[in-house]
Design an enzyme around this catalytic site. Structure first.
Site, PDB file in Angstrom:
ATOM      1  N   LYS A 132      19.166  79.608  45.850  1.00 41.31           N
ATOM      2  CA  LYS A 132      18.642  78.366  45.279  1.00 41.31           C
ATOM      3  C   LYS A 132      19.296  77.141  45.917  1.00 41.31           C
ATOM      4  O   LYS A 132      18.613  76.187  46.267  1.00 41.31           O
ATOM      5  CB  LYS A 132      18.878  78.323  43.758  1.00 41.31           C
ATOM      6  CG  LYS A 132      18.132  79.391  42.979  1.00 41.31           C
ATOM      7  CD  LYS A 132      18.279  79.198  41.479  1.00 41.31           C
ATOM      8  CE  LYS A 132      19.700  79.349  40.962  1.00 41.31           C
ATOM      9  NZ  LYS A 132      20.265  80.707  41.142  1.00 41.31           N
ATOM     10  N   ARG A 162      29.595  85.670  50.178  1.00 42.21           N
ATOM     11  CA  ARG A 162      29.441  84.210  50.339  1.00 42.21           C
ATOM     12  C   ARG A 162      30.806  83.537  50.503  1.00 42.21           C
ATOM     13  O   ARG A 162      31.773  83.896  49.840  1.00 42.21           O
ATOM     14  CB  ARG A 162      28.736  83.639  49.104  1.00 42.21           C
ATOM     15  CG  ARG A 162      28.657  82.118  49.102  1.00 42.21           C
ATOM     16  CD  ARG A 162      27.594  81.603  48.195  1.00 42.21           C
ATOM     17  NE  ARG A 162      27.793  81.922  46.789  1.00 42.21           N
ATOM     18  CZ  ARG A 162      26.918  81.614  45.837  1.00 42.21           C
ATOM     19  NH1 ARG A 162      25.781  81.003  46.151  1.00 42.21           N
ATOM     20  NH2 ARG A 162      27.156  81.930  44.582  1.00 42.21           N
ATOM     21  N   ARG A 164      34.142  81.600  46.207  1.00 39.69           N
ATOM     22  CA  ARG A 164      34.097  81.076  44.840  1.00 39.69           C
ATOM     23  C   ARG A 164      34.679  82.140  43.910  1.00 39.69           C
ATOM     24  O   ARG A 164      34.351  83.312  44.043  1.00 39.69           O
ATOM     25  CB  ARG A 164      32.633  80.820  44.423  1.00 39.69           C
ATOM     26  CG  ARG A 164      32.125  79.457  44.810  1.00 39.69           C
ATOM     27  CD  ARG A 164      30.655  79.294  44.567  1.00 39.69           C
ATOM     28  NE  ARG A 164      30.152  79.728  43.255  1.00 39.69           N
ATOM     29  CZ  ARG A 164      28.905  79.541  42.833  1.00 39.69           C
ATOM     30  NH1 ARG A 164      28.031  78.910  43.608  1.00 39.69           N
ATOM     31  NH2 ARG A 164      28.510  79.963  41.658  1.00 39.69           N
ATOM     32  N   ARG A 179      18.563  77.217  32.197  1.00 33.82           N
ATOM     33  CA  ARG A 179      19.000  78.603  32.355  1.00 33.82           C
ATOM     34  C   ARG A 179      18.870  79.403  31.065  1.00 33.82           C
ATOM     35  O   ARG A 179      19.200  80.580  31.054  1.00 33.82           O
ATOM     36  CB  ARG A 179      20.470  78.608  32.763  1.00 33.82           C
ATOM     37  CG  ARG A 179      20.711  79.227  34.146  1.00 33.82           C
ATOM     38  CD  ARG A 179      22.126  78.902  34.482  1.00 33.82           C
ATOM     39  NE  ARG A 179      22.741  79.720  35.469  1.00 33.82           N
ATOM     40  CZ  ARG A 179      23.142  79.248  36.646  1.00 33.82           C
ATOM     41  NH1 ARG A 179      22.881  78.010  36.990  1.00 33.82           N
ATOM     42  NH2 ARG A 179      23.799  80.024  37.466  1.00 33.82           N
ATOM     43  N   ARG A 213      27.384  87.831  36.174  1.00 35.50           N
ATOM     44  CA  ARG A 213      26.423  86.721  36.277  1.00 35.50           C
ATOM     45  C   ARG A 213      24.990  87.255  36.397  1.00 35.50           C
ATOM     46  O   ARG A 213      24.056  86.666  35.857  1.00 35.50           O
ATOM     47  CB  ARG A 213      26.781  85.830  37.476  1.00 35.50           C
ATOM     48  CG  ARG A 213      28.018  84.986  37.185  1.00 35.50           C
ATOM     49  CD  ARG A 213      28.622  84.422  38.445  1.00 35.50           C
ATOM     50  NE  ARG A 213      27.739  83.523  39.138  1.00 35.50           N
ATOM     51  CZ  ARG A 213      27.719  83.359  40.462  1.00 35.50           C
ATOM     52  NH1 ARG A 213      28.542  84.053  41.229  1.00 35.50           N
ATOM     53  NH2 ARG A 213      26.897  82.513  40.999  1.00 35.50           N
TER      54      ARG A 213
HETATM   55  P1  AMP Z   1      25.564  78.205  39.895  1.00 36.61           P
HETATM   56  O1  AMP Z   1      26.296  77.416  40.916  1.00 36.61           O
HETATM   57  O2  AMP Z   1      24.198  77.650  39.587  1.00 36.61           O
HETATM   58  O3  AMP Z   1      25.529  79.681  40.209  1.00 36.61           O
HETATM   59  O4  AMP Z   1      26.382  78.064  38.523  1.00 36.61           O
HETATM   60  C1  AMP Z   1      27.722  78.499  38.423  1.00 36.61           C
HETATM   61  C2  AMP Z   1      28.144  78.563  36.979  1.00 36.61           C
HETATM   62  O5  AMP Z   1      28.031  77.262  36.386  1.00 36.61           O
HETATM   63  C3  AMP Z   1      27.326  79.457  36.088  1.00 36.61           C
HETATM   64  O6  AMP Z   1      27.712  80.812  36.176  1.00 36.61           O
HETATM   65  C4  AMP Z   1      27.619  78.854  34.713  1.00 36.61           C
HETATM   66  O7  AMP Z   1      28.898  79.186  34.250  1.00 36.61           O
HETATM   67  C5  AMP Z   1      27.619  77.359  35.026  1.00 36.61           C
HETATM   68  N1  AMP Z   1      26.274  76.780  34.914  1.00 36.61           N
HETATM   69  C6  AMP Z   1      25.554  76.172  35.900  1.00 36.61           C
HETATM   70  N2  AMP Z   1      24.365  75.759  35.446  1.00 36.61           N
HETATM   71  C7  AMP Z   1      24.317  76.107  34.140  1.00 36.61           C
HETATM   72  C8  AMP Z   1      23.347  75.977  33.116  1.00 36.61           C
HETATM   73  N3  AMP Z   1      22.162  75.383  33.329  1.00 36.61           N
HETATM   74  N4  AMP Z   1      23.658  76.454  31.882  1.00 36.61           N
HETATM   75  C9  AMP Z   1      24.829  77.020  31.621  1.00 36.61           C
HETATM   76  N5  AMP Z   1      25.789  77.206  32.535  1.00 36.61           N
HETATM   77  C10 AMP Z   1      25.554  76.748  33.789  1.00 36.61           C
END
Ligand code: AMP
Length: 228
Positions: A14, A129, A162, A90, A173
């Site tokens: 994404k 990654r 990360r 989400r 996740r």
């Molecule tokens: P991402 O970079 O989109 O994979 O997000 C990394 C982490 O940020 C996720 O595993 C959540 O802990 C938090 N996070 C990001 N976006 C959201 C969201 N819309 N709702 C809840 N937690 C989020």
């Protein structure tokens, strides 16, 4: 002004696709994950509140991310550019709050682009990654390795993994996605706004297919244009 949501499991690409689409079409990129990581990096109160949650692979509370997105969508520059939401909503609750936010701002969701990929590939992508500690460029030690091990091709800084890309957390996740986020596919499909792309291929191919699926006309990220 277009509002597009990128939906898909962790590792589907994404963030990479959002960057290339924003470079080609001038959308504002709203990545809740990036915004939260920046809060953690800067040691803000919000960052301290969410860091344990993020490192465990769980979702942060709906009201926290919804407030972040409302703030971004309210900015004039973002309203003019159109927005690409990456990682939000989400949960169904977030999607409902998002609907209200859009309606109260006189905005509407145009499309939800669903990135689909095989689970094994997602795990391999996540655990391989690496992200530049300075310019945030994303590499992958299997599919997109840097020229020199552990060093960013673009700025020469150190590449890091990360914490939530370690295997156990990556699996958590993916499970969280299946349980809490995947129901959004049906939620949005009922409205007829979902378009799908096979995200298991090279980033240039995914970019091209996404342009076609979104009806944007194919414009490569390299041109750095502002629409066709
Ligand atoms: P991402 O970079 O989109 O994979 O997000 C990394 C982490 O940020 C996720 O595993 C959540 O802990 C938090 N996070 C990001 N976006 C959201 C969201 N819309 N709702 C809840 N937690 C989020």
């Amino acid at each position: 002004m277009a509002i597009v949501v990128l939906l898909g499991p962790p590792g589907a690409g994404k963030g990479t696709l959002a960057e290339s689409l924003c470079a080609a079409f001038g959308f504002a990129h709203i990545s809740t994950g990036d915004i939260l990581r920046e809060e953690i990096r800067q040691g803000t109160e919000l960052g301290r509140r969410v860091s344990a949650c993020m490192e465990s692979g769980a979702l942060v509370p709906d009201d926290v991310v919804t407030a972040i997105v409302a703030g971004r969508l309210g900015q004039d520059t973002v309203r003019q550019a159109g927005s690409l939401l990456d990682g939000f909503p989400r949960t169904v609750r977030q999607a409902e709050l998002f609907d209200r936010m859009l309606a109260s701002g006189g905005m509407a969701l145009d499309r939800v682009l669903l990135l689909e990929a095989d689970r094994d590939l997602l795990v391999r992508r996540l655990t391989a990654r690496r992200v530049c500690s300075q310019c945030r460029t994303v590499f992958n030690v299997i599919f997109q390795p840097p020229g020199r091990d552990g060093v960013c091709d673009r700025c020469g800084a150190e590449l890091r993994q990360r914490p939530d890309d370690m295997e156990a957390t990556a699996l958590e996740r993916l499970a969280v996605y299946e349980e809490q986020t995947a129901p959004l596919v049906a939620f949005y499909a009922r409205r007829g706004v979902v378009v799908r792309v096979d995200a298991g291929r090279a980033r240039e191919v995914v970019h091209r297919d996404a342009c076609v699926a979104l009806g944007l006309g194919v414009l490569s990220a390299e041109r750095d244009g502002k629409g066709s």
